[in-house]
Design a protein around this motif. Sequence first.
Motif, PDB file in Angstrom:
ATOM      1  N   ASP A  28       0.880  -1.173   0.000  1.00  0.00           N
ATOM      2  CA  ASP A  28       0.000   0.000   0.000  1.00  0.00           C
ATOM      3  C   ASP A  28       0.911   1.214   0.000  1.00  0.00           C
ATOM      4  OD1 ASP A  28      -1.925   1.940   0.283  1.00  0.00           O
ATOM      5  OD2 ASP A  28      -2.869   1.090   2.067  1.00  0.00           O
ATOM      6  N   ASN A  53      -1.120   5.886   1.922  1.00  0.00           N
ATOM      7  CA  ASN A  53      -1.861   5.625   3.165  1.00  0.00           C
ATOM      8  C   ASN A  53      -1.453   6.665   4.195  1.00  0.00           C
ATOM      9  OD1 ASN A  53      -2.452   4.588   5.824  1.00  0.00           O
ATOM     10  ND2 ASN A  53      -2.744   2.563   4.941  1.00  0.00           N
ATOM     11  N   GLY A  88      -5.884   6.699   8.435  1.00  0.00           N
ATOM     12  CA  GLY A  88      -5.982   5.343   7.928  1.00  0.00           C
ATOM     13  C   GLY A  88      -6.123   4.271   8.984  1.00  0.00           C
ATOM     14  N   SER A 110      -4.537   1.574  -3.684  1.00  0.00           N
ATOM     15  CA  SER A 110      -4.115   1.984  -2.344  1.00  0.00           C
ATOM     16  C   SER A 110      -5.333   2.457  -1.566  1.00  0.00           C
ATOM     17  CB  SER A 110      -3.038   3.073  -2.422  1.00  0.00           C
ATOM     18  OG  SER A 110      -3.382   4.086  -3.352  1.00  0.00           O
ATOM     19  N   THR A 111      -5.150   2.709  -0.262  1.00  0.00           N
ATOM     20  CA  THR A 111      -6.308   2.903   0.622  1.00  0.00           C
ATOM     21  C   THR A 111      -6.501   4.333   1.105  1.00  0.00           C
ATOM     22  OG1 THR A 111      -5.042   2.341   2.607  1.00  0.00           O
ATOM     23  CG2 THR A 111      -6.161   0.525   1.455  1.00  0.00           C
TER      24      THR A 111
END
Length: 479
Positions: free
Chosen positions: A53, A56, A61, A383-384
């Motif tokens: 990832d 973040n 997150g 990605s987050t």
Amino acid sequence: MRRLVLLANAMVLAITALGAPAQAAQAWFEKLKAEATPEQLYTFLYALPKGGDLHNHLSGGVLSEWLWDATLAQADKGYTYYTKVRIENCENYGTNEFGMAPYLLLFRNLQASNYDKLDACEKREYKRLQDLSPREKAGWLDSIRLDQPYEGRNEFFGAHWQRLNDVSNNPYIWADMMVRDMQAFGAEGLSYLELQHGAFGALKPDGSVFPPDEVVDIYRERLARKDAKATGVTLRLQITLLRFLPNAEEILKTLYAFVDRNRDLFVGINMVGREDNDKGYPLRFLPTLRELRRHYPDIKLSIHGGEVDEPNEHVRDTLLLGAERIGHGVNLISDPDTMLLMRHGPYLVEINLISNLLLEYVSDYSQHPFPEYLRIGIPVALSTDDRGMWDSNMSDEYYVAVKEFNLSWEEIVQMGRNSLQFAFVEEPVKQKLLKDYDKRVESFAAAFKRRGWDSLNDVEPVSYSFLCKRYKLCLPRHH
């Protein structure tokens, strides 16, 4: 002539034979997508080896529940936290040093050293975290999630970080959150995390400021413990610059020096903040970066670019700054010359599907440019972003991508490789991560093709509210 025909036929057969393994690989995954229930597909994607990832934000997150537990645990180190639970319309609000904060903002957090500076009226607006009622605690937890349909970009940029406030400035909390992230992401198949987080402005219990290098030592000590190492996840950090600050250029100089002397943990710099605030436009920083590159070798840049509604050339300008990765890149689609430049690398776009929807940069996934980038050869990786705010995880990003854009097995595997190939981690570690990833993916696919769903009998997928609300896929939630 006959000889030429025979030769041509032989070439066709050879090409067909060479392509057979890829076609077979495609076939088993296409069959899986066609026949799997939503629960089965999510279980498969949760267990899938995923690489890394690369985009973040640590403070946005992590799950609210993790943050609650970690904040209360700071009592052992002398910290006490208060949060705002009512509005008393205090006569003197705005006359003290905290007046720059939005007054009408519930669940804003103060540590005791700052709470003690409030007048009597404002103190009545706050309660210690451990004294909150169940209803107030639920409000605190929800206050740092984007969980209502009327919440969006303004709530995110204008309230979330302001609520965290002093909680953001405790290095022990965030060292613990790094490990919680490693544990959670490791459970869903990631091997690398490159978190965006800082080391400046951290507060001791008495309100004095930690030197930033002391903060890094706190991070190093926590990451060296047995539970962190047991995750099997490699972690590195980027330090962030709030791009629209009036003194951002001077801060950038400080950050370059900081990364240079902490290269074992910090691998790059990222410019953050609302990109539609034009005071942070990319080319503002070009003279400063050119000056810094005369003194510091190989400081990596991964910069937010194209996270705006309107067409502009921010992505191109961000590449001119020296960025190797672009965060979001939503409006890159409106800049065809830069799209041509980015085809086949050496640049990567960090794709944040859930973030872009919830922050209203796309109103529906049919508008998202991700599949265009992916399928014309611009390197991309999922990605987050701020997954604690979205109440989601990396497997949710993969589920969205597969459901909305019909990803092939080859595309999934390539994105996982991209997330490691474009990582800023030191080269020997990167090569090991890539080698391990290839082995894990090959083993995972082979096991599924051999045993089918029985190969996933021991997998207990974890999901959160985003997938439940968006796709009616409601799985057990674990904190």
